[in-house]
Design a protein around this motif. Structure first.
Motif, PDB file in Angstrom:
ATOM      1  N   MET A   1      24.325  -3.342 -28.993  1.00 19.42           N
ATOM      2  CA  MET A   1      25.676  -3.096 -28.532  1.00 19.42           C
ATOM      3  C   MET A   1      26.579  -4.200 -29.090  1.00 19.42           C
ATOM      4  O   MET A   1      26.231  -5.373 -29.021  1.00 19.42           O
ATOM      5  CB  MET A   1      25.679  -3.100 -26.993  1.00 19.42           C
ATOM      6  CG  MET A   1      26.901  -2.530 -26.386  1.00 19.42           C
ATOM      7  SD  MET A   1      26.927  -2.297 -24.555  1.00 19.42           S
ATOM      8  CE  MET A   1      25.298  -2.505 -23.969  1.00 19.42           C
ATOM      9  N   LYS A   2      27.726  -3.817 -29.601  1.00 18.98           N
ATOM     10  CA  LYS A   2      28.693  -4.792 -30.086  1.00 18.98           C
ATOM     11  C   LYS A   2      29.310  -5.528 -28.895  1.00 18.98           C
ATOM     12  O   LYS A   2      29.337  -5.012 -27.778  1.00 18.98           O
ATOM     13  CB  LYS A   2      29.771  -4.109 -30.912  1.00 18.98           C
ATOM     14  CG  LYS A   2      29.244  -3.524 -32.197  1.00 18.98           C
ATOM     15  CD  LYS A   2      30.358  -2.893 -32.998  1.00 18.98           C
ATOM     16  CE  LYS A   2      29.782  -2.313 -34.270  1.00 18.98           C
ATOM     17  NZ  LYS A   2      30.803  -1.660 -35.078  1.00 18.98           N
ATOM     18  N   ASN A   3      29.827  -6.718 -29.151  1.00 19.63           N
ATOM     19  CA  ASN A   3      30.359  -7.550 -28.068  1.00 19.63           C
ATOM     20  C   ASN A   3      31.482  -6.869 -27.296  1.00 19.63           C
ATOM     21  O   ASN A   3      31.512  -6.918 -26.065  1.00 19.63           O
ATOM     22  CB  ASN A   3      30.809  -8.897 -28.624  1.00 19.63           C
ATOM     23  CG  ASN A   3      29.643  -9.712 -29.133  1.00 19.63           C
ATOM     24  OD1 ASN A   3      28.507  -9.479 -28.746  1.00 19.63           O
ATOM     25  ND2 ASN A   3      29.914 -10.665 -29.999  1.00 19.63           N
ATOM     26  N   VAL A   6      30.052  -4.419 -24.899  1.00 22.57           N
ATOM     27  CA  VAL A   6      29.485  -5.039 -23.694  1.00 22.57           C
ATOM     28  C   VAL A   6      30.568  -5.156 -22.626  1.00 22.57           C
ATOM     29  O   VAL A   6      30.353  -4.803 -21.462  1.00 22.57           O
ATOM     30  CB  VAL A   6      28.872  -6.431 -24.007  1.00 22.57           C
ATOM     31  CG1 VAL A   6      28.469  -7.151 -22.724  1.00 22.57           C
ATOM     32  CG2 VAL A   6      27.685  -6.305 -24.954  1.00 22.57           C
ATOM     33  N   ASP A  93      23.797 -12.260 -28.148  1.00 22.09           N
ATOM     34  CA  ASP A  93      22.728 -11.256 -28.225  1.00 22.09           C
ATOM     35  C   ASP A  93      22.980 -10.075 -27.286  1.00 22.09           C
ATOM     36  O   ASP A  93      22.092  -9.632 -26.555  1.00 22.09           O
ATOM     37  CB  ASP A  93      21.363 -11.885 -27.938  1.00 22.09           C
ATOM     38  CG  ASP A  93      20.984 -12.953 -28.955  1.00 22.09           C
ATOM     39  OD1 ASP A  93      21.378 -12.807 -30.135  1.00 22.09           O
ATOM     40  OD2 ASP A  93      20.310 -13.928 -28.568  1.00 22.09           O
ATOM     41  N   SER A  94      24.205  -9.583 -27.297  1.00 22.56           N
ATOM     42  CA  SER A  94      24.614  -8.404 -26.521  1.00 22.56           C
ATOM     43  C   SER A  94      24.518  -8.586 -25.011  1.00 22.56           C
ATOM     44  O   SER A  94      24.420  -7.605 -24.266  1.00 22.56           O
ATOM     45  CB  SER A  94      23.808  -7.166 -26.945  1.00 22.56           C
ATOM     46  OG  SER A  94      24.045  -6.865 -28.302  1.00 22.56           O
ATOM     47  N   ARG A  95      24.557  -9.825 -24.546  1.00 24.01           N
ATOM     48  CA  ARG A  95      24.555 -10.121 -23.105  1.00 24.01           C
ATOM     49  C   ARG A  95      25.608 -11.183 -22.822  1.00 24.01           C
ATOM     50  O   ARG A  95      25.894 -12.047 -23.649  1.00 24.01           O
ATOM     51  CB  ARG A  95      23.195 -10.649 -22.649  1.00 24.01           C
ATOM     52  CG  ARG A  95      22.069  -9.662 -22.789  1.00 24.01           C
ATOM     53  CD  ARG A  95      21.723  -9.075 -21.438  1.00 24.01           C
ATOM     54  NE  ARG A  95      20.526  -8.288 -21.486  1.00 24.01           N
ATOM     55  CZ  ARG A  95      20.523  -6.965 -21.544  1.00 24.01           C
ATOM     56  NH1 ARG A  95      21.635  -6.305 -21.591  1.00 24.01           N
ATOM     57  NH2 ARG A  95      19.389  -6.302 -21.559  1.00 24.01           N
TER      58      ARG A  95
END
Length: 124
Positions: A1-3, A6, A93-95
């Motif tokens: 997922m792109k930032n 998110v 890292d998508s989080r």
């Protein structure tokens, strides 16, 4: 997922009061610092923050603008009562590793018809 995605997913989960969905978007050791209270350190405290807030108020995040600066995403928002604020998210890292939120707490309590507590939050 792109930032950016998110943060868009965060808004979707927030508007459903989906605490599990929100927590899935954070790193285990993330920090959520809403400037009206002490930082929530780690996923357990972040979950507790959402449980308290969704338990006390019906909150809606209306996106005004999302600024994408790579690992940093800035969300300008409003709610149906006219409250405005800003959230800053550091995504790794998508989080979500770090979140900082700015809004007027007194206006929030008034718009929700809440009494102003002696202490805003006590997570510890």
């Amino acid at each position: 997922m792109k930032n950016r995605e998110v943060v868009e997913k965060w808004v979707e989960c927030f508007n459903r009061a989906d605490i599990d969905g929100l927590c899935e978007l954070y790193h285990q050791d993330a920090i959520n610092h809403q400037v009206v209270t002490e930082p929530s350190n780690g996923l357990e405290e972040i979950r507790k923050l959402f449980e308290i807030e969704f338990g006390r108020a019906k909150m809606v995040c209306q996106v005004q603008k999302i600024h994408d600066a790579g690992d940093w995403i800035i969300l300008e928002w409003s709610d149906p009562a006219g409250l405005r604020g800003c959230g800053i998210f550091h995504i790794i890292d998508s989080r979500i590793a770090y979140q900082r939120g700015y809004f007027d707490q007194l206006s929030f309590f008034r718009s929700q018809g809440l009494g102003i507590p002696d202490e805003y939050l006590n997570l510890r």
